[in-house]
Design a protein around this motif. Structure first.
Motif, PDB file in Angstrom:
ATOM      1  N   GLU A 110      -1.191 -24.215  21.050  1.00 57.15           N
ATOM      2  CA  GLU A 110      -0.517 -23.063  20.513  1.00 57.15           C
ATOM      3  C   GLU A 110       1.077 -22.670  20.928  1.00 57.15           C
ATOM      4  O   GLU A 110       1.928 -22.292  20.325  1.00 57.15           O
ATOM      5  N   HIS A 111       1.081 -23.070  22.364  1.00 58.86           N
ATOM      6  CA  HIS A 111       2.432 -22.985  23.021  1.00 58.86           C
ATOM      7  C   HIS A 111       3.333 -23.649  22.406  1.00 58.86           C
ATOM      8  O   HIS A 111       4.820 -23.329  22.351  1.00 58.86           O
ATOM      9  N   LEU A 112       2.973 -25.102  22.228  1.00 64.82           N
ATOM     10  CA  LEU A 112       3.905 -25.922  21.635  1.00 64.82           C
ATOM     11  C   LEU A 112       4.354 -25.776  20.107  1.00 64.82           C
ATOM     12  O   LEU A 112       5.330 -26.186  19.687  1.00 64.82           O
ATOM     13  N   VAL A 113       3.545 -25.046  19.425  1.00 65.90           N
ATOM     14  CA  VAL A 113       3.671 -24.658  18.110  1.00 65.90           C
ATOM     15  C   VAL A 113       4.579 -23.525  17.744  1.00 65.90           C
ATOM     16  O   VAL A 113       5.581 -23.336  16.999  1.00 65.90           O
ATOM     17  N   HIS A 114       4.219 -22.272  18.713  1.00 69.85           N
ATOM     18  CA  HIS A 114       5.087 -21.035  18.446  1.00 69.85           C
ATOM     19  C   HIS A 114       6.070 -20.932  19.604  1.00 69.85           C
ATOM     20  O   HIS A 114       7.023 -19.815  19.338  1.00 69.85           O
ATOM     21  N   ALA A 115       6.314 -21.798  20.678  1.00 72.53           N
ATOM     22  CA  ALA A 115       7.314 -21.552  21.609  1.00 72.53           C
ATOM     23  C   ALA A 115       7.779 -23.072  22.180  1.00 72.53           C
ATOM     24  O   ALA A 115       8.049 -23.043  23.217  1.00 72.53           O
TER      25      ALA A 115
END
Length: 224
Positions: A110-115
């Protein structure tokens, strides 16, 4: 402790417990001891909270890396000691922020998706700082990097060693083994950086001593 700090502490706690997808604004507000409306005064969404937490983790990692590098330099470490110390401090700080969470892989993805933009920004900052460190140590310790690599090229290889280690340890777990192998790879790369060979002192050309020829004697009598 200000309300924003309290909110971020609560956000990290909630994300560690429930992951990103199952966390909610209500859970964060309750953990922070605030109403939902009060939380919205500081952050407009769960995604904004997640980005703020990720940014704080990266800033903490940079600070830890700076401190470790400075301490290793002061202790007289070589290039491998210094880079390994910095990388270990940086990565261990990131791991510690989510240590014990059963949702590590989800949070990383999710880090790579949202940030993703934050990831790219901080990746560039990490690279710049490493290049600066390598340049300084190479100059100070009079080293030659292996294969004639520039500090920028060498820094890229050091960062690649982290990704190589990650491929062997999903979610960087177990963290102790991951950090140990990563440090070994960094030190192995740095082992190729050797002291510059001192230029050979120029020697004056050797002059050949003049050979004194004996005077020839003219023979008397006999054949001419």
């Amino acid at each position: 402790m200000g309300p924003k700090t309290r909110i971020l502490d609560a956000t990290m706690l909630v994300f560690r417990r429930h992951g990103f997808r199952r966390s909610s604004i209500e859970q964060v507000a309750e953990a922070a001891g605030l109403t939902r409306q009060a939380l919205y005064h500081h952050f407009e969404s769960k995604e904004a909270l997640f980005r703020a937490v990720i940014e704080r983790v990266h800033e903490s990692a940079i600070a830890a890396e700076e401190t470790a590098v400075a301490e290793a330099e002061t202790a007289g470490g070589n290039l491998g000691d210094i880079l390994a110390a910095g990388m270990t401090a940086r990565i261990s700080t990131m791991i510690a922020s989510l240590d014990g969470s059963p949702h590590l892989e989800e949070l990383y993805s999710e880090h790579l998706v949202h940030a993703r933009d934050l990831y790219q920004t901080y990746a560039a900052r990490y690279a710049e700082r490493m290049v600066a460190t390598i340049t300084k140590i190479v100059r100070r310790q009079q080293l030659e990097l292996p294969q004639g690599l520039s500090p920028t090229e060498f820094a890229r290889l050091v960062e690649m060693s982290v990704y190589a280690s990650k491929s062997q340890y999903p979610a960087m777990q177990p963290s102790d083994a991951f950090l140990k192998d990563m440090a070994v790879m960094v030190r192995t790369l740095c082992a190729g950086a050797l002291p510059k060979s001192s230029p050979k002192s120029a020697r004056p050309p050797i002059k050949k001593a003049a050979i004194r020829q004996k005077p020839t004697r003219r023979k008397t009598g006999g054949h001419p």
